[in-house]
Design a protein around this motif. Sequence first.
Motif, PDB file in Angstrom:
ATOM      1  N   SER A 150       0.822  -1.376  -0.021  1.00 18.68           N
ATOM      2  CA  SER A 150       0.340   0.048  -0.131  1.00 18.68           C
ATOM      3  C   SER A 150       0.854   1.439   0.587  1.00 18.68           C
ATOM      4  O   SER A 150       2.375   1.186   0.635  1.00 18.68           O
ATOM      5  N   MET A 151       0.224   2.342  -0.325  1.00 20.67           N
ATOM      6  CA  MET A 151       1.075   3.902  -0.631  1.00 20.67           C
ATOM      7  C   MET A 151       1.649   4.016   1.205  1.00 20.67           C
ATOM      8  O   MET A 151       2.792   4.303   0.912  1.00 20.67           O
ATOM      9  N   GLU A 152       0.592   3.461   2.268  1.00 22.92           N
ATOM     10  CA  GLU A 152       1.224   3.653   3.883  1.00 22.92           C
ATOM     11  C   GLU A 152       2.206   2.950   3.828  1.00 22.92           C
ATOM     12  O   GLU A 152       3.127   3.419   4.343  1.00 22.92           O
ATOM     13  N   GLU A 153       2.256   2.014   2.852  1.00 22.55           N
ATOM     14  CA  GLU A 153       3.594   0.635   3.469  1.00 22.55           C
ATOM     15  C   GLU A 153       4.723   1.780   3.097  1.00 22.55           C
ATOM     16  O   GLU A 153       5.892   1.305   3.392  1.00 22.55           O
ATOM     17  N   ALA A 154       4.538   1.981   1.787  1.00 15.72           N
ATOM     18  CA  ALA A 154       5.716   2.497   0.670  1.00 15.72           C
ATOM     19  C   ALA A 154       5.744   3.658   1.699  1.00 15.72           C
ATOM     20  O   ALA A 154       7.457   3.811   1.412  1.00 15.72           O
ATOM     21  N   GLN A 155       5.197   4.069   2.194  1.00 21.17           N
ATOM     22  CA  GLN A 155       5.797   5.555   2.414  1.00 21.17           C
ATOM     23  C   GLN A 155       6.584   5.339   3.979  1.00 21.17           C
ATOM     24  O   GLN A 155       8.107   5.445   4.612  1.00 21.17           O
TER      25      GLN A 155
END
Length: 157
Positions: free
Chosen positions: A135-140
């Motif tokens: 997810s984008m959150e995990e990527a961040q």
Amino acid sequence: ILTLGKALGGGMPIGALVSDQEMLQSFTHDPMLGHITTFGGHPVVCAASSAFLDVLKNEIDYQEVDRIGHFIASSLEAHPIVENVRREGYMFAIDLPSAEIVNNVVQYCLNHGVLTFWFLSHTNSFRLSPPLNLSMEEAQEAVDVIVSAFNAAKVKR
């Protein structure tokens, strides 16, 4: 002839050979039974591979993979310690000034929950290969850890 392996099984050991019928037919006699392997065609592995291919075909949003992959690459290459970022989908190679810095970054990331690894063939680079359902959150979160690792690395130029 195209050979496939590793990821084809979604984590299970499998390989495949793709070719035209004439080329494949030659394996039946030159050498005799040249296509046989110890674990070839195991039903559990084949079922896992089939299920994995179904997930790749039906459950992965490849536009989202490209968007998040671009975010990761641009976020990392913005750091002054980074010499180059190469990527294909979610397979990244990040070039740094030295093998010592790569080692420091890889160890820091490991200690902070982000799996990276060295390249045996290019000691000044490390690799990053997150799962396709990232997810984008995990990527961040991963980018934050890696940037912190860059900041903590001892730069000796």
